[in-house]
Design a protein around this motif. Sequence first.
Motif, PDB file in Angstrom:
ATOM      1  N   TYR A   1       2.289  -0.788  -3.789  1.00  0.00           N
ATOM      2  CA  TYR A   1       3.765  -1.261  -4.255  1.00  0.00           C
ATOM      3  C   TYR A   1       3.907  -2.736  -3.516  1.00  0.00           C
TER       4      TYR A   1
ATOM      5  N   LEU B   1       1.472  -5.324  -5.182  1.00  0.00           N
ATOM      6  CA  LEU B   1       1.638  -5.822  -6.716  1.00  0.00           C
ATOM      7  C   LEU B   1       3.235  -6.222  -6.859  1.00  0.00           C
ATOM      8  N   HIS B   2       4.110  -6.017  -5.797  1.00  0.00           N
ATOM      9  CA  HIS B   2       5.294  -6.514  -6.189  1.00  0.00           C
ATOM     10  C   HIS B   2       5.947  -7.734  -5.094  1.00  0.00           C
ATOM     11  N   TRP B   3       5.292  -7.579  -4.282  1.00  0.00           N
ATOM     12  CA  TRP B   3       5.608  -8.826  -3.193  1.00  0.00           C
ATOM     13  C   TRP B   3       4.586  -9.668  -2.695  1.00  0.00           C
TER      14      TRP B   3
ATOM     15  N   PRO C   1       2.280 -10.520  -7.237  1.00  0.00           N
ATOM     16  CA  PRO C   1       2.620 -10.030  -8.550  1.00  0.00           C
ATOM     17  C   PRO C   1       2.087 -10.215  -9.594  1.00  0.00           C
TER      18      PRO C   1
END
Length: 179
Positions: free
Chosen positions: A62, A65-67, A70
């Motif tokens: 997470y 992939l998000h911070w 991305p």
Amino acid sequence: MTNTFDLSPQLTAPPGDRQPDFIVRQGTWLHLRRCLAFLLDYALYALLAVILSVLATMLMEYVVLHWIAPDRTPGDIPTALYALSKAAAGMATLVAVILYIRATLGGRYQATLGMRLFSLRLERLDSVEITPRYATAHTLLAVALCTLFSPLILLAAFFLSHRQTVHDRLLDTVMVRTD
């Protein structure tokens, strides 16, 4: 001259305090009960390790992939980040197990959940209660001895007095039955 580092008052039990009769209270089948209690506690530790490992891996994915990146896909995450998540899960498991040992073995009942299920308790030979720090030392010494000399060192309980293992002998503890 007074020795300010004298610890003897802390190591002696007050008169009339618990004076266990180890031979009678150990009873038969102590080795089997102790092994089954260990296996149950170990299963709890393994379950905790698996849960924390999955959570750490999901958290690492997470975060990446998000911070951090991305625009990447899960297949692009470097293997080193997965190794880092496994290391973090291992450390979290170790901390959780030590907190569990401090709360149960160093607590009021002086027994882990597995030990309580099989009516066992750890006692010191000098009849002083086991503190959380002492319980932690007992567990870490057991793990260290099993790591250094293989788990076969636990067979010493068949030959030592009071059915003690090597780490029990080194820390002056004994496993007794509560029933």
